[in-house]
Design a protein around this motif. Structure first.
Motif, PDB file in Angstrom:
ATOM      1  N   PHE A  74     -16.074  -3.415  23.509  1.00  0.00           N
ATOM      2  CA  PHE A  74     -15.840  -4.428  24.530  1.00  0.00           C
ATOM      3  C   PHE A  74     -14.392  -4.901  24.377  1.00  0.00           C
ATOM      4  CE2 PHE A  74     -20.437  -4.695  23.584  1.00  0.00           C
ATOM      5  CZ  PHE A  74     -20.925  -4.337  24.833  1.00  0.00           C
ATOM      6  N   PHE A  75     -13.900  -5.656  25.367  1.00  0.00           N
ATOM      7  CA  PHE A  75     -12.496  -6.064  25.343  1.00  0.00           C
ATOM      8  C   PHE A  75     -12.341  -7.544  25.671  1.00  0.00           C
ATOM      9  CE2 PHE A  75     -12.386  -1.518  26.250  1.00  0.00           C
ATOM     10  CZ  PHE A  75     -11.410  -1.079  25.354  1.00  0.00           C
ATOM     11  N   ARG A  76     -11.323  -8.141  25.055  1.00  0.00           N
ATOM     12  CA  ARG A  76     -10.957  -9.517  25.338  1.00  0.00           C
ATOM     13  C   ARG A  76      -9.442  -9.585  25.472  1.00  0.00           C
ATOM     14  NH1 ARG A  76     -13.238 -12.929  20.898  1.00  0.00           N
ATOM     15  NH2 ARG A  76     -15.194 -12.173  21.793  1.00  0.00           N
ATOM     16  N   THR A 136      -5.839 -11.314  25.346  1.00  0.00           N
ATOM     17  CA  THR A 136      -5.027 -12.375  24.778  1.00  0.00           C
ATOM     18  C   THR A 136      -3.655 -12.318  25.453  1.00  0.00           C
ATOM     19  OG1 THR A 136      -4.022 -11.079  22.985  1.00  0.00           O
ATOM     20  CG2 THR A 136      -6.205 -12.028  22.573  1.00  0.00           C
ATOM     21  N   GLN A 137      -2.776 -13.227  25.107  1.00  0.00           N
ATOM     22  CA  GLN A 137      -1.470 -13.248  25.748  1.00  0.00           C
ATOM     23  C   GLN A 137      -0.604 -12.051  25.347  1.00  0.00           C
ATOM     24  OE1 GLN A 137       0.593 -16.956  25.398  1.00  0.00           O
ATOM     25  NE2 GLN A 137      -0.922 -18.085  26.593  1.00  0.00           N
ATOM     26  N   ARG A 138      -0.908 -11.440  24.201  1.00  0.00           N
ATOM     27  CA  ARG A 138      -0.060 -10.347  23.733  1.00  0.00           C
ATOM     28  C   ARG A 138      -0.700  -8.967  23.808  1.00  0.00           C
ATOM     29  NH1 ARG A 138       3.339 -12.580  18.495  1.00  0.00           N
ATOM     30  NH2 ARG A 138       4.271 -14.384  19.543  1.00  0.00           N
ATOM     31  N   ARG A 139      -2.025  -8.932  23.833  1.00  0.00           N
ATOM     32  CA  ARG A 139      -2.660  -7.612  23.867  1.00  0.00           C
ATOM     33  C   ARG A 139      -4.090  -7.719  24.352  1.00  0.00           C
ATOM     34  NH1 ARG A 139      -4.632  -6.053  18.043  1.00  0.00           N
ATOM     35  NH2 ARG A 139      -4.771  -8.065  17.008  1.00  0.00           N
ATOM     36  N   ILE A 140      -4.656  -6.550  24.630  1.00  0.00           N
ATOM     37  CA  ILE A 140      -6.071  -6.464  24.989  1.00  0.00           C
ATOM     38  C   ILE A 140      -6.820  -6.060  23.736  1.00  0.00           C
ATOM     39  CG2 ILE A 140      -7.768  -5.324  26.451  1.00  0.00           C
ATOM     40  CD1 ILE A 140      -5.559  -4.892  28.522  1.00  0.00           C
ATOM     41  N   LEU A 141      -7.616  -6.980  23.185  1.00  0.00           N
ATOM     42  CA  LEU A 141      -8.297  -6.758  21.916  1.00  0.00           C
ATOM     43  C   LEU A 141      -9.543  -5.907  22.098  1.00  0.00           C
ATOM     44  CD1 LEU A 141      -8.211 -10.348  20.334  1.00  0.00           C
ATOM     45  CD2 LEU A 141      -6.808  -8.374  19.676  1.00  0.00           C
ATOM     46  N   SER A 168     -24.283 -10.736  20.074  1.00  0.00           N
ATOM     47  CA  SER A 168     -23.406 -10.341  21.174  1.00  0.00           C
ATOM     48  C   SER A 168     -22.021 -10.907  20.942  1.00  0.00           C
ATOM     49  CB  SER A 168     -23.964 -10.839  22.516  1.00  0.00           C
ATOM     50  OG  SER A 168     -23.908 -12.254  22.580  1.00  0.00           O
ATOM     51  N   ALA A 169     -21.068 -10.424  21.723  1.00  0.00           N
ATOM     52  CA  ALA A 169     -19.691 -10.907  21.662  1.00  0.00           C
ATOM     53  C   ALA A 169     -19.233 -11.261  23.063  1.00  0.00           C
ATOM     54  CB  ALA A 169     -18.770  -9.852  21.061  1.00  0.00           C
ATOM     55  N   ARG A 170     -18.466 -12.320  23.148  1.00  0.00           N
ATOM     56  CA  ARG A 170     -17.897 -12.687  24.443  1.00  0.00           C
ATOM     57  C   ARG A 170     -16.844 -11.657  24.816  1.00  0.00           C
ATOM     58  NH1 ARG A 170     -15.382 -18.615  26.081  1.00  0.00           N
ATOM     59  NH2 ARG A 170     -14.795 -18.080  28.222  1.00  0.00           N
ATOM     60  N   THR A 171     -16.864 -11.214  26.049  1.00  0.00           N
ATOM     61  CA  THR A 171     -15.940 -10.192  26.514  1.00  0.00           C
ATOM     62  C   THR A 171     -15.384 -10.596  27.860  1.00  0.00           C
ATOM     63  OG1 THR A 171     -15.718  -7.821  27.039  1.00  0.00           O
ATOM     64  CG2 THR A 171     -17.814  -8.852  27.575  1.00  0.00           C
ATOM     65  N   ASP A 172     -14.266 -10.012  28.239  1.00  0.00           N
ATOM     66  CA  ASP A 172     -13.663 -10.323  29.539  1.00  0.00           C
ATOM     67  C   ASP A 172     -14.026  -9.305  30.606  1.00  0.00           C
ATOM     68  OD1 ASP A 172     -12.348 -12.721  28.868  1.00  0.00           O
ATOM     69  OD2 ASP A 172     -10.698 -11.620  27.944  1.00  0.00           O
ATOM     70  N   PHE A 173     -14.572  -8.155  30.198  1.00  0.00           N
ATOM     71  CA  PHE A 173     -14.929  -7.117  31.168  1.00  0.00           C
ATOM     72  C   PHE A 173     -16.285  -6.513  30.811  1.00  0.00           C
ATOM     73  CE2 PHE A 173     -10.359  -6.178  29.883  1.00  0.00           C
ATOM     74  CZ  PHE A 173      -9.805  -7.099  30.762  1.00  0.00           C
ATOM     75  N   LEU A 174     -17.053  -6.186  31.834  1.00  0.00           N
ATOM     76  CA  LEU A 174     -18.276  -5.405  31.658  1.00  0.00           C
ATOM     77  C   LEU A 174     -18.310  -4.339  32.742  1.00  0.00           C
ATOM     78  CD1 LEU A 174     -20.978  -8.163  30.942  1.00  0.00           C
ATOM     79  CD2 LEU A 174     -20.173  -6.423  29.336  1.00  0.00           C
ATOM     80  N   ILE A 175     -18.658  -3.114  32.381  1.00  0.00           N
ATOM     81  CA  ILE A 175     -18.777  -2.075  33.392  1.00  0.00           C
ATOM     82  C   ILE A 175     -20.195  -2.089  33.950  1.00  0.00           C
ATOM     83  CG2 ILE A 175     -17.028  -0.709  32.211  1.00  0.00           C
ATOM     84  CD1 ILE A 175     -19.211   1.266  31.467  1.00  0.00           C
ATOM     85  N   ALA A 176     -20.358  -1.481  35.110  1.00  0.00           N
ATOM     86  CA  ALA A 176     -21.613  -1.616  35.853  1.00  0.00           C
ATOM     87  C   ALA A 176     -22.761  -0.803  35.269  1.00  0.00           C
ATOM     88  CB  ALA A 176     -21.392  -1.211  37.309  1.00  0.00           C
TER      89      ALA A 176
END
Length: 328
Positions: free
Chosen positions: A143-145, A147-152, A163-171
């Motif tokens: 999964f990805f999150r 930040t101001q400097r990179r995509i973790l 679970s982990a909080r993420t900024d994107f989920l695929i369908a």
């Protein structure tokens, strides 16, 4: 009042499968895996060369429906047509699936349990997705999150959580709350394919919703075309046509207000690097380059929709939204 357990809420969950020239045996596995976990399954077919109905015949107790669109109107439009059907049926949640995505047993209940647990703490949760396992890769997709400097890359759950909080989920395998969908809105049909779930994820988080990736369950799904090996490592590959959509729709998202500005910068860097690699080192690099450049040009000119129909104001015919699925 406490929310009822996931098993009792199963009757309010519908599954939506989008198909486009699926492998018949694989599609059969997809429907067999998900049918026992939901109240009903709707397959929206995006103009496949062969009628997928033969692969969908089921004697199970779960109702199975098919809506054939007759042409390829894009994954976003097919998803919206299915979501509108789910809304009319009164479902509280919808599970989104691609035509090759085989869910693990009990996956839906685990996703719903996690969503309910988070909501019980006062969180506004729009969607929860499983780990994506591509059999061609050595490990599940992260999964990805942002930040101001990179995509973790997030490769483990939050401390003490599953679970982990993420900024994107695929369908592929994502469970969406219909109440959140009412506020966030439907998929952007003009994008056609690629960046569709990414854009919706960003729209949801911009409206104060959260997305979670669940580490306790998984779905088997192929990400992209057959990987290619460059610089001693495997890289996700796409066809020249998909690179057109990736380039064009990236420009579309860069011009939208809700994606974070630092994501736009990071995505631009990543995309230009990837485009440079595929247009200079990959097989058919000349074709890749031409399609990438056309994608950027159409994005800058605001020409969206299907590649061979791309124009300003592209949209699917309204009559598609009034069609009634047939039960198999």
């Amino acid at each position: 009042m406490n929310a009822p357990p996931a098993a009792e809420q199963q009757a309010y969950i519908g599954a939506l499968i989008i198909t486009f020239n699926p492998d018949p045996e694989r599609l059969r596995l997809v429907t067999e895996a998900i049918a026992p976990q939901v109240a009903a399954v709707l397959v929206v077919d995006n103009g496949s060369a062969q009628d997928p109905a033969a692969s969908l015949e089921s004697g199970g107790a779960t109702p199975l429906h098919l809506l054939a669109l007759g042409d390829n109107y894009g994954i976003a439009a097919a998803q919206n047509i299915g979501l509108e059907w789910a809304r009319r049926q009164g479902y509280s949640h919808v599970l989104m699936l691609d035509h090759d995505a085989v869910a693990a047993p009990g996956m839906v209940a685990q996703l719903l349990d996690e969503m309910r647990a988070r909501e019980a703490r006062g969180e506004r949760v729009a969607a929860v997705g499983p780990l994506i396992h591509d059999p061609r890769r050595g490990a599940p997709a992260p999964f990805f999150r942002v930040t101001q400097r990179r995509i973790l890359r997030i490769e483990a759950p939050d401390p003490g959580e599953c679970s982990a909080r993420t900024d994107f989920l695929i369908a592929a395998g994502v469970l969406i709350s219909m109440s959140a969908l009412e506020e966030v809105g439907m998929m952007d049909e003009a994008l056609f394919i690629d960046y569709v779930d990414l854009e919706w994820s960003m729209r949801a988080t911009a409206r104060g919703y959260r997305l979670y990736g669940h580490y306790g369950t998984r779905i088997d799904h192929r990400l992209g075309d057959e990987p290619i090996r460059l610089f001693g490592r495997k890289m996700m590959s796409h066809s020249p046509l998909r690179h057109y959509y990736l380039a064009r729709n990236a420009v579309a998202l860069w011009r939208m207000p809700h994606p974070q500005w630092h994501w736009k910068v990071l995505d631009a860097v990543n995309l230009f690097v990837k485009c440079g690699i595929f247009s200079t080192l990959a097989p058919n690099r000349g074709t890749h380059l031409r399609m990438i450049l056309r994608g950027f040009a159409d994005g800058l000119r605001g020409r969206y929709g299907r590649f061979d129909q791309a124009r300003r104001g592209w949209r699917v015919p309204d009559e598609l939204r009034t069609r009634t699925p047939r039960r198999l």
